[in-house]
Design an enzyme around this catalytic site. Structure first.
Site, PDB file in Angstrom:
ATOM      1  N   GLY A  74      58.260   3.863  34.790  1.00  0.00           N
ATOM      2  CA  GLY A  74      57.336   4.107  33.991  1.00  0.00           C
ATOM      3  C   GLY A  74      57.581   4.955  32.784  1.00  0.00           C
ATOM      4  O   GLY A  74      57.184   4.720  31.577  1.00  0.00           O
ATOM      5  N   THR A  75      58.645   5.816  32.766  1.00  0.00           N
ATOM      6  CA  THR A  75      59.191   6.728  31.744  1.00  0.00           C
ATOM      7  C   THR A  75      59.691   5.685  30.712  1.00  0.00           C
ATOM      8  O   THR A  75      59.304   5.894  29.485  1.00  0.00           O
ATOM      9  CB  THR A  75      60.348   7.547  32.234  1.00  0.00           C
ATOM     10  N   GLN A 181      49.194   5.738  37.153  1.00  0.00           N
ATOM     11  CA  GLN A 181      48.486   6.414  38.086  1.00  0.00           C
ATOM     12  C   GLN A 181      47.064   5.529  38.504  1.00  0.00           C
ATOM     13  O   GLN A 181      46.351   5.921  39.422  1.00  0.00           O
ATOM     14  CB  GLN A 181      47.932   7.980  37.748  1.00  0.00           C
ATOM     15  N   SER A 201      54.328   1.952  36.882  1.00  0.00           N
ATOM     16  CA  SER A 201      55.570   2.234  37.569  1.00  0.00           C
ATOM     17  C   SER A 201      55.225   1.623  39.034  1.00  0.00           C
ATOM     18  O   SER A 201      54.158   1.979  39.573  1.00  0.00           O
ATOM     19  CB  SER A 201      55.874   3.497  37.546  1.00  0.00           C
ATOM     20  N   THR A 239      70.552  -7.148  32.761  1.00  0.00           N
ATOM     21  CA  THR A 239      70.488  -8.011  33.926  1.00  0.00           C
ATOM     22  C   THR A 239      69.313  -7.447  34.650  1.00  0.00           C
ATOM     23  O   THR A 239      69.165  -6.273  35.197  1.00  0.00           O
ATOM     24  CB  THR A 239      71.697  -8.142  34.490  1.00  0.00           C
ATOM     25  N   CYS A 327      57.816  16.303  38.431  1.00  0.00           N
ATOM     26  CA  CYS A 327      58.691  16.488  37.633  1.00  0.00           C
ATOM     27  C   CYS A 327      59.000  17.840  37.038  1.00  0.00           C
ATOM     28  O   CYS A 327      60.031  18.511  36.377  1.00  0.00           O
ATOM     29  CB  CYS A 327      58.472  15.811  36.205  1.00  0.00           C
TER      30      CYS A 327
HETATM   31  C1  LIG Z   1      55.216   8.975  37.656  1.00  0.00           C
HETATM   32  C2  LIG Z   1      54.376   8.857  36.224  1.00  0.00           C
HETATM   33  C3  LIG Z   1      55.300   8.189  35.250  1.00  0.00           C
HETATM   34  C4  LIG Z   1      56.958   8.126  35.308  1.00  0.00           C
HETATM   35  O1  LIG Z   1      56.964   6.972  35.901  1.00  0.00           O
HETATM   36  P1  LIG Z   1      58.545   6.833  36.648  1.00  0.00           P
HETATM   37  O2  LIG Z   1      58.728   5.450  36.927  1.00  0.00           O
HETATM   38  O3  LIG Z   1      58.813   7.655  37.623  1.00  0.00           O
HETATM   39  O4  LIG Z   1      59.440   7.062  35.532  1.00  0.00           O
HETATM   40  C5  LIG Z   1      54.608   8.240  33.772  1.00  0.00           C
HETATM   41  N1  LIG Z   1      53.220   8.550  33.827  1.00  0.00           N
HETATM   42  C6  LIG Z   1      52.479   8.942  34.818  1.00  0.00           C
HETATM   43  C7  LIG Z   1      51.348   9.401  34.425  1.00  0.00           C
HETATM   44  C8  LIG Z   1      53.101   9.139  35.981  1.00  0.00           C
HETATM   45  O5  LIG Z   1      52.487   9.630  37.285  1.00  0.00           O
END
Ligand SMILES: *Cc1c(COP(=O)(O)O)cnc(C)c1O
Length: 398
Positions: A74-75, A181, A201, A239, A327
């Site tokens: 997600g990051t 989320q 994510s 990949t 985090c």
């Molecule tokens: C967990 C989260 C992310 C990051 O996702 P990752 O896959 O852990 O990098 C980004 N935004 C929100 C709102 C999250 O809860």
């Protein structure tokens, strides 16, 4: 304690991988291990499995599979949206976001500022809501992109994404939303929403960590963040992580089928947990309770308590919760989300987040409601205020 079932109330940090998901991904590690880009027949099955997974993820958010770009998390999806949109519009050097985004956005915007960009962080009120007039006023001729999360990971507060997207569209500005989320908790239809980019994510959705998605609307100016091979239609090099992509596809299917359960049974469990706490523990206050929010999340402040101490004592009882985002747990910094909401420090330092999931049961909530009140009471008994002695070590309570 060791024989007790773990009570896991931290599903916004990550989720347990569903057994169906493990089952779907295993053949990718054993039989179908070929490089999906290769020409021989060993590559055909992994390539087919990726496209099947892409369709499942597309269905979860109401789009076509050609608009789905797999990323590493997600990051990365959040970074890629901001980077891609700013690189594609080099003349526009202004970005609008909020004060309560995930660190993936906050830190990326800080980098943009170092590169000469101006960033407007929209404020929130005590309930965690933004004022859409502030958004209207913030958008400028040189705004490259607006990036606003859909659901806050710490409080569960939902922003009105459809209205925000409409405002951005009327100004001709690109709009990205972090929906990490939201997936599996609220129905998503990107066509109805009218967003240009949307991040997901997999590990918040009962699939493994290390796989994300960026939805990119057709025709939107975008430059890849990770360049290399021509994978993902040239939009993300590297990949493909076949097993994780297949896992994401299966998890997306499951998430759709569990949407009702999240919004009925899980919501009722969350409400029971919340009401039970309010009844049993004086001086407990919900953070961000006045706004529409996710069905699974609650964030509650306890006056005169250190959240980290409460989490340690809960852990001893086999209960997992959080003091905000995973985090930032472990850092002494108070939550930037609660700070932006103007929650007084005395309450934000004692705030706990409980986030449920479809694996939770009535017994889980009952166990929390049995264990938490004495823990809070014990911590309040030894709090510096109670002792009349600032700095008394909290360790005395453990
Ligand atoms: C967990 C989260 C992310 C990051 O996702 P990752 O896959 O852990 O990098 C980004 N935004 C929100 C709102 C999250 O809860």
């Amino acid at each position: 304690m060791s024989e007790q079932r773990l009570v896991y109330l931290d599903n916004n940090a990550t989720t347990r991988v569903a057994p169906e998901v493990v089952e779907a991904m295993l053949p990718c590690l054993t039989e179908h291990w070929g490089n999906p880009s290769s020409a021989y027949s060993l590559a055909a099955e992994p390539a087919r499995l990726i496209e099947e997974a892409r369709e499942h993820v597309a269905r979860l958010i109401g789009t076509n599979s050609r608009n789905i770009v797999f990323t590493s998390c997600g990051t990365e999806s959040n970074n890629a949206a901001l980077q891609g949109a700013t690189l594609a519009n080099p003349a526009k050097q202004h970005v609008v976001t909020t004060a309560v985004e995930h660190s993936a956005n906050i830190k990326f915007c800080r980098q943009l500022e170092k590169r000469g960009y101006e960033v407007t962080h929209l404020p929130v009120d005590l309930d965690g809501a933004i004022d859409l007039c502030d958004l209207q006023a913030a958008i400028r001729q040189d705004t490259a992109i607006v990036s606003i999360m859909w659901a806050n990971n710490e409080t569960g507060v939902l922003f009105p994404i459809e209205e925000i997207a409409a405002i951005c569209r009327s100004h001709g500005v690109l709009f990205h939303t972090d929906a990490v989320q939201v997936a599996g908790k609220v129905p998503i239809d990107v066509r109805e929403l009218g967003v240009d980019f949307l991040s997901l994510s997999a590990h918040k959705l009962r699939a493994p960590k290390g796989i994300g998605v960026l939805y990119v609307k057709t025709g939107v100016p975008f430059q890849p963040y990770i360049v290399g091979g021509g994978q993902e239609r040239g939009q993300r090099g590297g990949t493909e992580n076949v097993a994780n992509i297949v896992a994401f596809g299966r998890a997306a299917e499951l998430a759709l089928s569990h949407l009702d359960d999240e919004n009925t049974r899980v919501r009722a469990l969350r409400d029971k947990l919340e009401n039970g706490i309010f009844k049993a523990i004086k001086g407990s206050v919900r953070n961000g309770g006045g706004e529409p929010r996710l069905p699974n999340t609650t964030n509650i402040g306890f006056d005169g308590v250190e959240a980290e101490a409460a989490l340690l004592l809960l852990d001893r009882e086999g209960i997992c919760a959080s003091s905000g985002s995973a985090c930032t747990t472990g850092s002494i910094e108070p939550s930037h989300v609660l700070a932006a909401m103007n929650v007084p420090l005395s309450r934000s330092k004692g705030s706990l987040r409980f986030s449920l999931g479809i694996e939770n049961t009535e017994e889980d909530v009952d166990r929390l409601l049995e264990k938490l009140p004495p823990i809070i009471e014990r911590l309040r008994d030894v709090s510096p205020e109670a002792l009349g002695q600032a700095g008394e070590p909290l360790a005395a309570a453990y």
